[in-house]
Design a protein around this motif. Structure first.
Motif, mmCIF file in Angstrom:
data_model
loop_
_atom_site.group_PDB
_atom_site.id
_atom_site.type_symbol
_atom_site.label_atom_id
_atom_site.label_comp_id
_atom_site.label_asym_id
_atom_site.label_seq_id
_atom_site.Cartn_x
_atom_site.Cartn_y
_atom_site.Cartn_z
ATOM 1 N N ARG A 46 -11.832 -32.785 7.934
ATOM 2 C CA ARG A 46 -10.606 -32.630 8.727
ATOM 3 C C ARG A 46 -10.519 -31.192 9.206
ATOM 4 N NH1 ARG A 46 -7.063 -34.092 4.062
ATOM 5 N NH2 ARG A 46 -8.839 -33.038 3.119
ATOM 6 N N HIS A 49 -5.048 -30.426 1.580
ATOM 7 C CA HIS A 49 -5.951 -29.854 2.582
ATOM 8 C C HIS A 49 -6.239 -28.392 2.244
ATOM 9 C CE1 HIS A 49 -7.466 -28.502 6.544
ATOM 10 N NE2 HIS A 49 -7.963 -29.717 6.566
ATOM 11 N N PRO A 69 -3.070 -31.849 9.178
ATOM 12 C CA PRO A 69 -4.206 -32.771 9.213
ATOM 13 C C PRO A 69 -3.869 -34.149 8.647
ATOM 14 C CG PRO A 69 -4.519 -31.057 7.539
ATOM 15 C CD PRO A 69 -3.223 -30.773 8.200
#
Ligand SMILES: [Fe+2]
Length: 348
Positions: free
Chosen positions: A41, A296, A315
């Motif tokens: 990502r 993340h 994300p």
């Protein structure tokens, strides 16, 4: 998972023989293109703060006349994708555009589809295939793929809007191009397509776009969306208050590439959004709050504050928690994501 063989383990002569024939061994790259369970990502948690961006945009107005810019835009580029790639998410481009009083952004059309969200200023309109669309704070003004559009500003102060395009997607499909045209004749009534579709449950039998994946309605006024969310809040004392912008003929997303929506948080409320595959963009229409993202590497999960007119990205495959920091006023956010594409591809 088994550790796979690396490129370095292969004899140089073998690697050279492959390269010469435009061949690549899969196994050294397989884990990076098919990572375990969670995808790569690139989109990072980012905030574009309007108060610090605005003076630079106004400076662009002094530095570059409109004739030299055509579109006077500062791109909101996500560092996770590399600034030079002008991506806010894999498929979404964001730009803050400035038009000064008396200026016209000349008529053109292109293959990427665009939505503009009015951030500040009054007196501008966008003419789309002959239909002038009024631009008011928070409105979505649409120019689906291939439609002629030009922007005119008859107000006193500067006008700024947020452009949201599927440009990165269309560009990487090698399908991105534009042409310029003569000034349009505004031959239609102002906001005609909005009037056509503004009676809920009623669809006029005069349009030829039926069945198209792009919506025929070109303006979605914020005042109507806001009123809808406020009415929802009156009926529901808890739960996430959100709406999706849809094509009134099909009930599907307004574009096949980007999904648009709006969220309202009641005063003092905190909501964790349903976990989802697609990255998401938030633009703050009214109020102040914070966003915390978990899952993340670009963030440690600490909430990051935001105020009106700020824009944020998060994300996919993360937990996003939004909080309205005001105890008396609602918070309204516009959202844009890649959910129509993910649904179409069967990965949502
Ligand atoms: Fe354009």
């Amino acid at each position: 998972m088994t550790q796979l063989g690396t490129l370095e383990e292969l004899p140089q002569s073998y690697r050279d023989a492959l390269t010469e024939r435009n061949l690549v061994p899969l196994w050294p790259a397989m884990r990076s293109v098919l990572p375990y369970k969670v995808p790569t990502r690139d989109t990072s948690v980012t905030k574009w703060d309007y108060q610090s961006l605005r003076p630079l945009l106004m400076q662009a107005g002094e530095l570059t006349p409109i004739e030299k810019a055509e579109r006077r835009v500062l791109i909101l580029a996500n560092p996770g994708h590399g600034l030079e790639n002008i991506q806010a998410t894999p498929s979404i481009y964001l730009g803050m555009q400035l038009i000064l009083p008396g200026e016209t952004a000349p008529n053109h059309r292109h293959t990427p589809s665009a939505v503009r969200v009015i951030v500040e200023g009054e007196g501008a309109f966008t003419t789309v295939d002959g239909e002038p669309c009024k631009m008011e704070r928070g409105d979505l003004i649409l120019t689906p793929a291939g439609k002629w559009h030009e922007h005119t500003h008859e107000g006193d102060g500067p006008i700024v809007w947020l452009d949201v395009l599927d440009l990165p997607l269309i560009y990487r499909l090698n399908g991105s191009w534009a042409i310029e045209g003569e000034l349009q004749n505004s031959d239609k009534v102002r906001d005609k397509s909005y009037s056509d579709y503004s009676a809920a449950g009623v669809v006029p039998n005069i349009n030829l776009t039926r069945g198209s994946d792009n919506t025929p309605q070109l303006r979605y006024p914020w005042s109507k969306t806001r009123a809808c969310l406020v009415e929802m809040a009156a009926d529901h004392s808890d739960g996430l208050l959100s709406i999706s912008y849809v094509n009134p003929e099909t009930g599907r997303s307004i574009f096949p590439s980007i999904g648009f929506g709006a969220i309202m948080l009641r005063p003092g409320e905190t909501q964790t959004l349903p976990k989802r595959t697609t990255p998401v963009i938030f633009h703050v229409l009214e109020g102040e709050g914070s966003m915390a993202v978990e899952g993340h590497p670009s963030t440690d999960g600490t909430p990051q504050g935001f105020v009106e007119k700020d824009t944020l990205s998060a994300p996919g495959y993360t937990h996003i928690t939004l909080t309205n920091l005001s105890s008396s006023e609602p918070l309204f956010l516009m959202t844009a994501d890649e959910s129509p594409l993910h649904e179409y591809l069967g990965i949502f």
